[in-house]
Design a protein around this motif. Structure first.
Motif, PDB file in Angstrom:
ATOM      1  N   GLU A  52       0.862  -1.170   0.000  1.00 16.58           N
ATOM      2  CA  GLU A  52       0.000   0.000   0.000  1.00 16.58           C
ATOM      3  C   GLU A  52       0.900   1.220   0.000  1.00 16.58           C
ATOM      4  N   MET A  53       0.728   2.086  -1.000  1.00 20.35           N
ATOM      5  CA  MET A  53       1.583   3.261  -1.144  1.00 20.35           C
ATOM      6  C   MET A  53       0.721   4.516  -1.095  1.00 20.35           C
ATOM      7  N   ASN A  54       0.965   5.353  -0.111  1.00 17.29           N
ATOM      8  CA  ASN A  54       0.220   6.590   0.072  1.00 17.29           C
ATOM      9  C   ASN A  54       1.157   7.788  -0.020  1.00 17.29           C
ATOM     10  N   SER A  55       0.567   8.954  -0.188  1.00 15.65           N
ATOM     11  CA  SER A  55       1.347  10.198  -0.274  1.00 15.65           C
ATOM     12  C   SER A  55       2.505  10.051  -1.245  1.00 15.65           C
ATOM     13  N   LEU A  56       2.219   9.545  -2.407  1.00 21.98           N
ATOM     14  CA  LEU A  56       3.265   9.265  -3.388  1.00 21.98           C
ATOM     15  C   LEU A  56       3.951  10.537  -3.852  1.00 21.98           C
ATOM     16  N   LYS A  57       5.247  10.387  -4.125  1.00 21.38           N
ATOM     17  CA  LYS A  57       6.083  11.499  -4.567  1.00 21.38           C
ATOM     18  C   LYS A  57       6.687  11.148  -5.931  1.00 21.38           C
ATOM     19  N   PRO A  58       7.061  12.156  -6.708  1.00 24.79           N
ATOM     20  CA  PRO A  58       7.700  11.857  -8.005  1.00 24.79           C
ATOM     21  C   PRO A  58       8.926  10.955  -7.871  1.00 24.79           C
ATOM     22  N   GLU A  59       9.646  11.068  -6.769  1.00 28.55           N
ATOM     23  CA  GLU A  59      10.829  10.229  -6.584  1.00 28.55           C
ATOM     24  C   GLU A  59      10.488   8.770  -6.288  1.00 28.55           C
ATOM     25  N   ASP A  60       9.222   8.452  -6.129  1.00 35.13           N
ATOM     26  CA  ASP A  60       8.800   7.054  -5.994  1.00 35.13           C
ATOM     27  C   ASP A  60       8.644   6.382  -7.360  1.00 35.13           C
ATOM     28  N   THR A  61       8.773   7.148  -8.418  1.00 32.54           N
ATOM     29  CA  THR A  61       8.669   6.582  -9.760  1.00 32.54           C
ATOM     30  C   THR A  61       9.737   5.521  -9.972  1.00 32.54           C
ATOM     31  N   ALA A  62       9.307   4.329 -10.365  1.00 35.91           N
ATOM     32  CA  ALA A  62      10.227   3.200 -10.522  1.00 35.91           C
ATOM     33  C   ALA A  62       9.462   1.986 -11.035  1.00 35.91           C
ATOM     34  N   VAL A  63      10.213   0.978 -11.430  1.00 35.18           N
ATOM     35  CA  VAL A  63       9.631  -0.347 -11.621  1.00 35.18           C
ATOM     36  C   VAL A  63       9.705  -1.048 -10.271  1.00 35.18           C
ATOM     37  N   TYR A  64       8.573  -1.570  -9.836  1.00 35.08           N
ATOM     38  CA  TYR A  64       8.499  -2.236  -8.532  1.00 35.08           C
ATOM     39  C   TYR A  64       8.439  -3.745  -8.739  1.00 35.08           C
ATOM     40  N   TYR A  65       9.340  -4.442  -8.054  1.00 35.01           N
ATOM     41  CA  TYR A  65       9.445  -5.888  -8.155  1.00 35.01           C
ATOM     42  C   TYR A  65       9.066  -6.542  -6.826  1.00 35.01           C
ATOM     43  N   CYS A  66       8.460  -7.693  -6.925  1.00 33.73           N
ATOM     44  CA  CYS A  66       8.197  -8.549  -5.773  1.00 33.73           C
ATOM     45  C   CYS A  66       9.288  -9.623  -5.745  1.00 33.73           C
ATOM     46  N   ALA A  67       9.751  -9.965  -4.544  1.00 36.06           N
ATOM     47  CA  ALA A  67      10.813 -10.954  -4.416  1.00 36.06           C
ATOM     48  C   ALA A  67      10.539 -11.860  -3.227  1.00 36.06           C
ATOM     49  N   ALA A  68      11.098 -13.083  -3.285  1.00 37.05           N
ATOM     50  CA  ALA A  68      10.855 -14.070  -2.226  1.00 37.05           C
ATOM     51  C   ALA A  68      12.130 -14.838  -1.910  1.00 37.05           C
TER      52      ALA A  68
END
Length: 120
Positions: free
Chosen positions: A82-98
């Motif tokens: 859950e991502m709130n109060s997003l900022k331009p610097e949060d721009t990215a490709v988001y990966y899930c890992a295990a």
């Protein structure tokens, strides 16, 4: 083998929210620590959040503390960010890992990623 598929990314304005979802298959993730990792354009990957097998322990990079929340539903074999109060610097490709066991250490299984773009 664990297969991971991320979803929920997209374009959002600064201050907005998104909920990322990581669906696992192949094995139950109840014995796997899980993490969300992001890679901004032209930069290296960064661990954003980690969660223990039971969900009782979590870790966040300082830049997202208080804004992002990682959670898991082992019955659904799914992990969320859950991502709130997003900022331009949060721009990215988001990966899930295990990885099996502790959430500290090298992660063996990775998804293909989902793009998050935050406009100013």
């Amino acid at each position: 083998q664990v297969q991971l598929v991320e979803s929920g990314g997209g374009l959002v304005q600064a201050g907005g929210s998104l909920r990322l979802r990581c669906a696992a298959s192949g094995r139950t993730i109840s014995s796997y620590a899980m993490a969300w990792v992001r890679q901004p354009p032209g930069k290296e990957r960064e661990f954003v959040a980690r969660i223990s097998t039971s969900g009782g322990n979590t870790f966040y990079v300082n830049s997202v503390k208080g804004r992002f929340t990682i959670s898991r539903d082992n019955a659904k074999n799914t992990v969320y960010l859950e991502m709130n109060s997003l900022k331009p610097e949060d721009t990215a490709v988001y990966y899930c890992a295990a990885r099996q066991g502790s959430f500290v250490g090298e992660y063996k299984y990775w998804g293909q990623g989902t793009q998050v773009t935050v406009s100013s």
